[in-house]
Structures are given as C-alpha cells and as structure tokens.
Design a protein around this motif. Sequence first.
Motif, PDB file in Angstrom:
ATOM      1  N   ALA A   1       0.857  -1.186   0.000  1.00 24.62           N
ATOM      2  CA  ALA A   1       0.000   0.000   0.000  1.00 24.62           C
ATOM      3  C   ALA A   1       0.894   1.238   0.000  1.00 24.62           C
ATOM      4  O   ALA A   1       1.723   1.412   0.888  1.00 24.62           O
ATOM      5  CB  ALA A   1      -0.895  -0.006   1.230  1.00 24.62           C
TER       6      ALA A   1
ATOM      7  N   THR B   1       1.922   4.831   0.730  1.00 23.43           N
ATOM      8  CA  THR B   1       1.523   5.765   1.784  1.00 23.43           C
ATOM      9  C   THR B   1       1.942   7.201   1.512  1.00 23.43           C
ATOM     10  O   THR B   1       1.544   8.104   2.223  1.00 23.43           O
ATOM     11  CB  THR B   1       2.124   5.341   3.139  1.00 23.43           C
ATOM     12  OG1 THR B   1       3.549   5.431   3.061  1.00 23.43           O
ATOM     13  CG2 THR B   1       1.713   3.932   3.507  1.00 23.43           C
TER      14      THR B   1
ATOM     15  N   LYS C   1       0.715   6.590  -8.493  1.00 21.49           N
ATOM     16  CA  LYS C   1       1.046   6.180  -7.133  1.00 21.49           C
ATOM     17  C   LYS C   1       2.317   6.882  -6.692  1.00 21.49           C
ATOM     18  O   LYS C   1       3.119   7.313  -7.502  1.00 21.49           O
ATOM     19  CB  LYS C   1       1.263   4.672  -7.086  1.00 21.49           C
ATOM     20  CG  LYS C   1       0.033   3.882  -7.444  1.00 21.49           C
ATOM     21  CD  LYS C   1       0.359   2.410  -7.455  1.00 21.49           C
ATOM     22  CE  LYS C   1      -0.846   1.620  -7.913  1.00 21.49           C
ATOM     23  NZ  LYS C   1      -0.538   0.192  -8.024  1.00 21.49           N
TER      24      LYS C   1
ATOM     25  N   HIS D   1      -6.137  -1.893   3.221  1.00 20.74           N
ATOM     26  CA  HIS D   1      -5.673  -1.066   2.107  1.00 20.74           C
ATOM     27  C   HIS D   1      -6.834  -0.213   1.597  1.00 20.74           C
ATOM     28  O   HIS D   1      -6.686   0.996   1.387  1.00 20.74           O
ATOM     29  CB  HIS D   1      -5.138  -1.965   0.999  1.00 20.74           C
ATOM     30  CG  HIS D   1      -4.369  -1.249  -0.059  1.00 20.74           C
ATOM     31  ND1 HIS D   1      -3.567  -1.897  -0.939  1.00 20.74           N
ATOM     32  CD2 HIS D   1      -4.279   0.058  -0.393  1.00 20.74           C
ATOM     33  CE1 HIS D   1      -3.011  -1.026  -1.775  1.00 20.74           C
ATOM     34  NE2 HIS D   1      -3.442   0.171  -1.456  1.00 20.74           N
ATOM     35  N   SER D   2      -7.996  -0.832   1.427  1.00 23.36           N
ATOM     36  CA  SER D   2      -9.173  -0.079   0.986  1.00 23.36           C
ATOM     37  C   SER D   2      -9.577   0.972   2.016  1.00 23.36           C
ATOM     38  O   SER D   2      -9.954   2.087   1.663  1.00 23.36           O
ATOM     39  CB  SER D   2     -10.347  -1.034   0.740  1.00 23.36           C
ATOM     40  OG  SER D   2     -10.079  -1.848  -0.370  1.00 23.36           O
TER      41      SER D   2
ATOM     42  N   ASP E   1      -7.195   3.947   1.831  1.00 24.20           N
ATOM     43  CA  ASP E   1      -7.416   4.756   0.633  1.00 24.20           C
ATOM     44  C   ASP E   1      -8.789   5.410   0.587  1.00 24.20           C
ATOM     45  O   ASP E   1      -9.138   6.067  -0.384  1.00 24.20           O
ATOM     46  CB  ASP E   1      -7.215   3.903  -0.619  1.00 24.20           C
ATOM     47  CG  ASP E   1      -5.751   3.599  -0.881  1.00 24.20           C
ATOM     48  OD1 ASP E   1      -4.880   4.270  -0.290  1.00 24.20           O
ATOM     49  OD2 ASP E   1      -5.478   2.689  -1.680  1.00 24.20           O
TER      50      ASP E   1
ATOM     51  N   ARG F   1     -11.776   3.958   0.483  1.00 25.19           N
ATOM     52  CA  ARG F   1     -12.741   3.284  -0.396  1.00 25.19           C
ATOM     53  C   ARG F   1     -13.823   2.538   0.380  1.00 25.19           C
ATOM     54  O   ARG F   1     -14.676   1.897  -0.235  1.00 25.19           O
ATOM     55  CB  ARG F   1     -11.997   2.320  -1.320  1.00 25.19           C
ATOM     56  CG  ARG F   1     -11.057   3.017  -2.291  1.00 25.19           C
ATOM     57  CD  ARG F   1     -10.508   2.062  -3.320  1.00 25.19           C
ATOM     58  NE  ARG F   1      -9.808   0.936  -2.751  1.00 25.19           N
ATOM     59  CZ  ARG F   1      -8.476   0.777  -2.759  1.00 25.19           C
ATOM     60  NH1 ARG F   1      -7.720   1.705  -3.299  1.00 25.19           N
ATOM     61  NH2 ARG F   1      -7.926  -0.289  -2.231  1.00 25.19           N
TER      62      ARG F   1
ATOM     63  N   LYS G   1      -5.084   9.132   4.554  1.00 21.88           N
ATOM     64  CA  LYS G   1      -4.031   8.273   5.112  1.00 21.88           C
ATOM     65  C   LYS G   1      -3.685   8.724   6.531  1.00 21.88           C
ATOM     66  O   LYS G   1      -3.406   7.900   7.395  1.00 21.88           O
ATOM     67  CB  LYS G   1      -2.813   8.295   4.212  1.00 21.88           C
ATOM     68  CG  LYS G   1      -3.072   7.590   2.898  1.00 21.88           C
ATOM     69  CD  LYS G   1      -1.923   7.715   1.931  1.00 21.88           C
ATOM     70  CE  LYS G   1      -2.275   6.924   0.693  1.00 21.88           C
ATOM     71  NZ  LYS G   1      -1.987   7.556  -0.532  1.00 21.88           N
TER      72      LYS G   1
END
Length: 75
Positions: free
Chosen positions: A9, A11, A20, A34-35, A38, A40, A48
């Motif tokens: 992931a 950062t 990215k 991770h989702s 972010d 999501r 973050k």
Amino acid sequence: FRSRQIAPAHTGKTNGMRSKSSDTTCVPLCSLHHSEMDGRLSTKITTKAAFAEKYGLDLAAEAAKHYEAYRKEIA
C-alpha cells in the motif's frame, strides 16, 4: 472465514494525476485495510493521516523500515 491477500500500500503523496507514490513509501496491508486507508470503504477514514491516527501508526517510519528490509534482502 474470508481470506485477505497482503499487498503493498503506497503511503506517500501522489502528484495528483492518478499515479502512485514511490515504492519506497509502501507498507504491507491486507486488502480490507488497504481499501480503508485509501478511503474506499464507508467508514470515517478518508485520508491516510486519519488511518494512521486510528491505528497509532507512523506510516513514513513503517514504510522506511520495510524498504530497508527489502534492500537488505536483495543485496
């Protein structure tokens, strides 16, 4: 029981053009976290920084630790 794969992931900050950040800023997270990091998921986490605060993490320090381990592994 649901399996969750671990993936890198990013950062760090992006340049705003859907790219990215550097791979040196990665930390390993399962797909769910991770989702969440972010933004999501339908949680209160939208940045973050908020993710790091929720879990008491220093994302930059964690990324540096993992990148250093990677560098030693490939040396």
